[in-house]
Write a protein that holds these residues in place. Structure first.
Motif, PDB file in Angstrom:
ATOM      1  N   GLU A 101      46.066  47.097  46.592  1.00 26.13           N
ATOM      2  CA  GLU A 101      45.661  48.448  47.010  1.00 26.13           C
ATOM      3  C   GLU A 101      46.861  49.315  47.356  1.00 26.13           C
ATOM      4  O   GLU A 101      46.892  50.508  47.039  1.00 26.13           O
ATOM      5  CB  GLU A 101      44.715  48.345  48.199  1.00 26.13           C
ATOM      6  N   SER A 102      47.878  48.728  47.988  1.00 29.88           N
ATOM      7  CA  SER A 102      49.048  49.518  48.381  1.00 29.88           C
ATOM      8  C   SER A 102      49.816  50.016  47.169  1.00 29.88           C
ATOM      9  O   SER A 102      50.485  51.052  47.213  1.00 29.88           O
ATOM     10  CB  SER A 102      49.974  48.684  49.276  1.00 29.88           C
ATOM     11  N   VAL A 103      49.740  49.289  46.044  1.00 32.45           N
ATOM     12  CA  VAL A 103      50.427  49.707  44.830  1.00 32.45           C
ATOM     13  C   VAL A 103      49.599  50.716  44.037  1.00 32.45           C
ATOM     14  O   VAL A 103      50.126  51.718  43.532  1.00 32.45           O
ATOM     15  CB  VAL A 103      50.752  48.479  43.951  1.00 32.45           C
ATOM     16  N   ILE A 159      37.309  40.691  42.815  1.00 35.68           N
ATOM     17  CA  ILE A 159      37.676  41.139  41.472  1.00 35.68           C
ATOM     18  C   ILE A 159      36.706  42.216  40.995  1.00 35.68           C
ATOM     19  O   ILE A 159      37.108  43.201  40.358  1.00 35.68           O
ATOM     20  CB  ILE A 159      37.691  39.950  40.489  1.00 35.68           C
ATOM     21  N   ASP A 160      35.410  42.051  41.314  1.00 34.01           N
ATOM     22  CA  ASP A 160      34.426  43.097  40.985  1.00 34.01           C
ATOM     23  C   ASP A 160      34.828  44.439  41.593  1.00 34.01           C
ATOM     24  O   ASP A 160      34.783  45.487  40.940  1.00 34.01           O
ATOM     25  CB  ASP A 160      33.048  42.692  41.518  1.00 34.01           C
ATOM     26  N   ASP A 161      35.229  44.374  42.844  1.00 34.89           N
ATOM     27  CA  ASP A 161      35.606  45.589  43.557  1.00 34.89           C
ATOM     28  C   ASP A 161      36.840  46.230  42.913  1.00 34.89           C
ATOM     29  O   ASP A 161      36.890  47.445  42.714  1.00 34.89           O
ATOM     30  CB  ASP A 161      35.883  45.251  45.020  1.00 34.89           C
ATOM     31  N   THR A 219      35.943  47.908  39.651  1.00 34.31           N
ATOM     32  CA  THR A 219      35.148  49.125  39.852  1.00 34.31           C
ATOM     33  C   THR A 219      36.039  50.290  40.285  1.00 34.31           C
ATOM     34  O   THR A 219      35.921  51.407  39.784  1.00 34.31           O
ATOM     35  CB  THR A 219      34.056  48.895  40.901  1.00 34.31           C
ATOM     36  N   ARG A 220      36.958  50.022  41.216  1.00 32.32           N
ATOM     37  CA  ARG A 220      37.724  51.104  41.832  1.00 32.32           C
ATOM     38  C   ARG A 220      39.106  51.340  41.211  1.00 32.32           C
ATOM     39  O   ARG A 220      39.573  52.478  41.142  1.00 32.32           O
ATOM     40  CB  ARG A 220      37.932  50.822  43.328  1.00 32.32           C
ATOM     41  N   LEU A 221      39.785  50.242  40.774  1.00 34.48           N
ATOM     42  CA  LEU A 221      41.211  50.343  40.500  1.00 34.48           C
ATOM     43  C   LEU A 221      41.645  49.985  39.078  1.00 34.48           C
ATOM     44  O   LEU A 221      42.671  50.462  38.601  1.00 34.48           O
ATOM     45  CB  LEU A 221      41.988  49.443  41.486  1.00 34.48           C
ATOM     46  N   TYR A 222      40.877  49.108  38.417  1.00 32.47           N
ATOM     47  CA  TYR A 222      41.300  48.626  37.100  1.00 32.47           C
ATOM     48  C   TYR A 222      40.657  49.432  35.982  1.00 32.47           C
ATOM     49  O   TYR A 222      39.467  49.734  36.025  1.00 32.47           O
ATOM     50  CB  TYR A 222      40.913  47.160  36.881  1.00 32.47           C
TER      51      TYR A 222
END
Length: 643
Positions: A559-561, A592-594, A597-600
């Motif tokens: 998340e920080s990256v 991994i789901d999260d 959904t949000r970042l990948y």
């Protein structure tokens, strides 16, 4: 059945003019010295047999008089097909001059050829040797062009892929070696350092209508040998020779070492650390590339020192060192003991070891280098009139996942010293190793580039890397001037961008703490965003994820990256030898789901372990279709295809 014990002279009398003879051995281990001496003595006295063809996989000699050097008398041998020639200079010189037909084929190919001859096949099909001097387009493995010789290897195409087809031939005589024989000819190898190809060679000779002669150092009554200890069944053996001790050393450097048998363990810490000289500096830098938990091959010569460094740094229990004749685990020996090892986990047949190597089983290989050219080609096999031969080099270098070449930067009277943590060149070597073109291609740099194989060239004064743009200088030793000490002694100019300093600990005569470095990798190093490729690389290799706290550390770093970027990015995750506690299966999948959904944007994963790929697939497939690849290259390619 009759007692098969015969004298050395009677055994030699079983060999006829024109026969094809195969011999066992690796350097000095497993060489049937008594049988080779008997054959040489018979020829000296009778001038027979004549015109033999000699077929061997590994080099068998001490570089002087012993081993296959005994067979160099004019007229005894007319053709030699061998893997490594460096230890048999008498035969090598005759082949180079064109006095005999000579072929140099990869050691592993010849090892597999024995099995194919035994099975009645027309030859061996392999990718090993493509784009090297063994390839018919580059010489077909011939030692001398002066002596007309037939093609023994062909370029063929199977299923749209280029392959080499190595011709089989009948084997008329197999000269082998074991430890104990019973009166029926059953052979065990309990005091030998290696098993080698003895069984395959015996089968090849028997199924060719030939004879099998085995040298041992002990005879027992029939029925004395446990069936599971028998390596060569008596049904394959025609004659047994009881050898005297002086003609039956365990290796050419050691009469007998119980630890080389694999039946006993040598106490740890009994070997004194090597001095901090040129060889150790190179071995230390190469050791930084060792993959914790991985399988490694170390070549003969300069790379041998890596095993000693690994032992000093407490790494032997965290990786598996191997040697091509069949040694797995422990610490490989060096010099004329090379091929043997102490504290092994297993000693298997040489052909089986090359099955594993050829299929890509090695995580890393560290091999020697004599010449390197601008395209990354390496020559270790031929230097003017001197024929070293490839040995297992081609099998290993073509197929290892990560490749490190190790050697001095120049050669011939090079004098390098370590003084106060810096490298001082007291006398420069007279011979350049890095030039515009190598004399013979034992390793193809262009092939490695095309296949995406990572390759490093490690020397005492610098480290170079083969990349898409060619060879680049990436590290330099403290005390070394790039212009004066590197570029001035190269036949080409490497790419130079950001050149780092080689780790200063390499040049201090004290433990480097390498074990802690390799076993402990910070999360900032494991999770990094590559702006140029716009890909987040997550390296979970060798991590043991046991608690929710371990998971949260990974989550926090990801998340920080990514959150500051304000957009989704592609992700490649390395799961090589990752361990995730069973109690975290659902929590891991939810995390991994999260992320997806949000970042990948797109995510691909890879691991060299088929078991782990299957297990991770089961863990992650609950909500999505997941494909886990077997390499980083395949994972990145999948991202490009998805575009």
């Amino acid at each position: 059945m009759l007692n098969k014990l015969v004298s050395p002279r009677d055994a030699a009398a079983l060999i006829h003019s024109g026969d094809t003879v195969t011999t066992s051995g690796f350097v000095g281990a497993g060489v049937p010295e008594a049988l080779l001496k008997a054959l040489a003595d018979r020829f000296d006295e009778e001038s027979h047999p004549r015109g033999l063809t000699l077929l061997f996989a590994a080099g068998q000699g001490d570089g002087k008089e012993r081993g296959l050097n005994r067979l160099a008398a004019e007229g005894l041998v007319s053709r030699v097909i061998g893997g490594h020639w460096g230890l048999i200079p008498k035969l090598a010189a005759r082949a180079v001059k064109g006095e005999i037909e000579g072929y140099n084929f990869p050691q592993g190919v010849i090892s597999h050829l024995y099995r194919d001859i035994a099975a009645g096949k027309p030859g061996t099909i392999s990718h090993v040797g493509l784009e090297t001097f063994v390839d018919p387009r580059l010489g077909g493995g011939r030692v001398s062009s002066d002596k007309p010789s037939p093609d023994l290897v062909e370029l063929i195409t199977i299923a749209g892929c280029e392959r080499l087809f190595y011709h089989a031939m009948p084997i008329h005589v197999a000269l082998l070696r074991g430890s104990t024989a019973d009166e029926h000819g059953n052979i065990t190898m309990e005091r030998e350092a290696l098993i080698l190809d003895n069984l395959a060679q015996a089968m090849a000779a028997r199924n060719s209508g030939g004879v099998v002669i085995v040298q041992v150092d002990q005879i027992v009554a029939k029925g004395s040998l446990p069936a599971r200890d028998v390596i060569i069944p008596g049904m394959l053996v025609d004659a047994v020779v009881l050898a005297p001790a002086e003609l039956h050393p365990q290796t050419y450097a050691t009469q007998y070492n119980r630890y080389y048998t694999g039946r006993y363990k040598e106490p740890e810490g009994t070997t004194a650390p090597a001095p901090l000289d040129l060889r150790k500096v190179i071995a230390r830098r190469a050791a930084f590339e060792l993959p914790v938990g991985g399988v490694v091959n170390l070549g003969i010569g300069m790379p041998e020192g890596v095993a000693g460094v690994a032992a000093e740094e407490g790494l032997l229990h965290h990786l598996t060192l191997t040697a091509e004749p069949g040694v797995i685990g422990g610490q490989p020996a060096s010099g004329l003991d090379f091929g043997a090892a102490v504290n092994t986990e297993a000693i298997i047949a040489q052909g089986s070891q090359f099955d594993f190597y050829d299929g890509g089983g090695l995580d890393m290989a560290c091999l020697g280098m004599a010449e390197v050219d601008v395209t990354g080609n390496v020559n270790v096999s031929r230097f003017g009139p001197r024929l070293a031969g490839a040995g297992g080099f081609i099998n290993i270098s073509q197929n290892a996942r990560h490749l490190v070449f190790a050697g001095s930067f120049t050669a011939s009277r090079l004098d390098v010293r370590v003084v106060d943590g810096e490298l001082k060149i007291a006398s420069e070597g007279r011979a350049r190793k890095f030039g515009p073109a190598v004399e013979q291609i034992t390793f193809s740099g262009k092939r490695a580039q095309r296949l995406g194989q990572p390759v490093l060239y490690v020397t005492e004064r610098c480290v170079l890397r083969l990349g898409p743009e060619g060879i680049a200088l990436i590290e330099v030793a403290p005390g070394i001037d790039i212009e004066r000490d590197i570029l001035a002694h190269m036949g080409f100019v490497p790419h130079i961008d950001d050149v780092a300093l080689m780790d200063p600990r390499i040049f201090i005569d004290a433990p480097m703490g390498l074990r802690d470095d390799l076993l402990t990798v910070g999360m900032a190093q494991r999770i990094q965003f590559d702006e140029a490729r716009d890909i987040l690389f997550i390296n979970l290799a060798k991590m043991n994820i046991r608690t929710l706290a371990d998971m949260n550390e990974i989550k926090t770093r990801v998340e920080s990256v990514l959150l500051p970027l304000g957009r989704k990015v592609d992700v490649v995750v390395n799961y090589d030898q990752t361990q995730i506690d069973d109690t975290l299966t659902h929590a891991w999948s939810d995390m991994i789901d999260d992320f997806e959904t949000r970042l990948y944007k797109r995510a691909t994963r890879y691991s060299t372990s088929a078991f782990l790929r299957r297990r991770l697939g089961q863990t992650l497939e609950r909500r999505r279709r997941v494909t886990i690849f077997d390499s980083e290259r395949a994972a990145e390619a999948a991202l490009r295809e998805a575009e």
